[in-house]
Design an enzyme around this catalytic site. Structure first.
Site, mmCIF file in Angstrom:
data_model
loop_
_atom_site.group_PDB
_atom_site.id
_atom_site.type_symbol
_atom_site.label_atom_id
_atom_site.label_comp_id
_atom_site.label_asym_id
_atom_site.label_seq_id
_atom_site.Cartn_x
_atom_site.Cartn_y
_atom_site.Cartn_z
ATOM 1 N N HIS A 52 0.774 -1.145 -0.140
ATOM 2 C CA HIS A 52 0.042 -0.044 -0.166
ATOM 3 C C HIS A 52 0.657 1.179 -0.080
ATOM 4 O O HIS A 52 1.865 1.222 0.136
ATOM 5 C CB HIS A 52 -0.990 -0.187 1.141
ATOM 6 C CG HIS A 52 -0.283 0.155 2.474
ATOM 7 N ND1 HIS A 52 0.521 -0.850 2.953
ATOM 8 C CD2 HIS A 52 -0.214 0.930 3.502
ATOM 9 C CE1 HIS A 52 1.049 -0.583 4.198
ATOM 10 N NE2 HIS A 52 0.477 0.535 4.390
ATOM 11 N N ASP A 89 5.783 4.644 4.664
ATOM 12 C CA ASP A 89 6.853 3.817 5.283
ATOM 13 C C ASP A 89 6.930 2.548 4.363
ATOM 14 O O ASP A 89 7.822 1.780 4.730
ATOM 15 C CB ASP A 89 6.508 3.326 6.794
ATOM 16 C CG ASP A 89 5.021 2.836 6.881
ATOM 17 O OD1 ASP A 89 4.150 3.337 5.981
ATOM 18 O OD2 ASP A 89 4.847 2.060 7.727
ATOM 19 N N HIS A 139 6.733 -5.804 11.322
ATOM 20 C CA HIS A 139 5.989 -4.466 11.508
ATOM 21 C C HIS A 139 5.698 -4.151 13.038
ATOM 22 O O HIS A 139 4.646 -3.879 13.208
ATOM 23 C CB HIS A 139 4.588 -4.491 10.485
ATOM 24 C CG HIS A 139 4.054 -3.096 10.266
ATOM 25 N ND1 HIS A 139 3.142 -2.457 10.795
ATOM 26 C CD2 HIS A 139 4.518 -2.149 9.147
ATOM 27 C CE1 HIS A 139 3.105 -1.418 10.435
ATOM 28 N NE2 HIS A 139 3.814 -0.966 9.387
HETATM 29 ZN ZN LIG Z 1 3.109 0.300 7.874
#
Ligand SMILES: [Zn+2]
Length: 300
Positions: free
Chosen positions: A64, A68, A266
């Site tokens: 996406h 980041d 993450h």
């Molecule tokens: Zn992220």
């Protein structure tokens, strides 16, 4: 022997990077192919640490368009251009062409190689977006605050001929090749089926979730996957709902869907060590690891 699949976690942090955790990027090396999943800020330097030339990368799959997860593309393109790359670079993602056009607009360069953007179809829950002789790559629509996809690499099933058996059936070398291609062969009016002389090897399956809340479709598709790399931003579910997952929730689903190995990545900056996230998952699903920057695993 199956081709080893090598995975290097270049970046394993969330949102704001730290000295310990870079922004998300995962390098997958299969045969001659080098593929990146996400390309956060600092990916180039992490690639240098991993001693992999960015010139080798053929495809980038962006989950996406939060910075980041993609801010490393611009400097990567610059380096590839300066290194006189000629080979095209393919970038996949939701609305990839819009974002790649915007990135290219940001610089003065005339890039000496082609960047081919592939837009994942946001109307489809699961879409096959790439295929070669050895594997397929699927985009799986996941649940985040912006359009987002997880990606799964599904190796093709292969048949290994049992030469002894094949010879018993009177097959020559050429006929063994043919039966592998066609699934059956006719010799002296007798049909011999591939399964009579060969053993099927089920291809491996690896899924990377990107940023998402627990997503049923992703787990259904990843059932019995050899490896699931999943958003593990938090240890336990948050009081206020966030567009991410917790280790505990993902461990439960991994158990339910018989995932062979789970790696959580993450991680939120709030966790100074991996203990909390790891313990929350491991108490439910034993075969869990928490990713660290530059961690490497090899699937044989
Ligand atoms: Zn992220």
């Amino acid at each position: 022997m199956p081709e080893p699949i090598k995975i290097t976690f270049l970046g394993t942090g969330a949102a704001i990077p730290s000295l310990r955790r870079n922004h998300p990027a995962i390098l997958l090396h299969y045969g001659g192919d080098y593929i990146l999943f996400d390309c956060g800020e600092g990916t180039q330097l992490q690639l240098q640490k991993a001693r992999v030339s960015p010139m080798k990368i053929s495809k980038i799959f962006i989950t996406h368009w939060h910075a980041d997860h993609f801010a490393g593309i611009l400097p990567l393109i610059e380096s590839l251009h300066l290194s006189r790359r000629k080979k095209p670079l393919e970038v996949y993602g939701p609305e990839a062409s819009r974002f790649i056009d915007a990135l290219i607009e940001l610089s003065y360069w005339g890039i000496g190689f082609e960047i081919i953007a592939h837009d994942c179809d946001e109307d489809k829950k699961i879409e096959k977006i790439f295929e070669n002789d050895s594997y397929e790559i699927y985009a799986i629509k996941v649940i985040h605050s912006v359009p987002a996809f997880g990606y799964a690499l599904k190796e093709k099933d292969t048949w290994n001929i049992d030469v002894k058996k094949a010879k018993k059936f009177g097959l020559t070398g050429i006929q063994m090749k043919k039966i592998k291609e066609r699934g059956k062969i006719k010799i002296k009016n007798k049909v011999i089926k591939l399964e009579q002389v060969a053993k099927k090897r089920i291809g491996r399956k690896i899924t990377y979730s990107g940023d998402t809340m627990p997503c049923k479709e992703l787990f259904e598709f990843s059932k019995e996957a050899d490896l699931l790399i999943h958003d593990g931003t938090f240890a336990e579910p948050m009081e206020k709902e966030r567009p991410h997952s917790s280790a505990a929730e993902i461990a439960k689903l991994s158990k339910k869907y018989k995932i062979k190995k789970l790696i959580l990545t993450h991680l939120s900056r709030r966790y100074k060590t991996t203990d909390e996230v790891l313990n929350a998952a491991k108490s439910i699903f034993k075969n869990t690891e928490v990713a660290k920057d530059m961690m490497k695993i090899i699937l044989k």
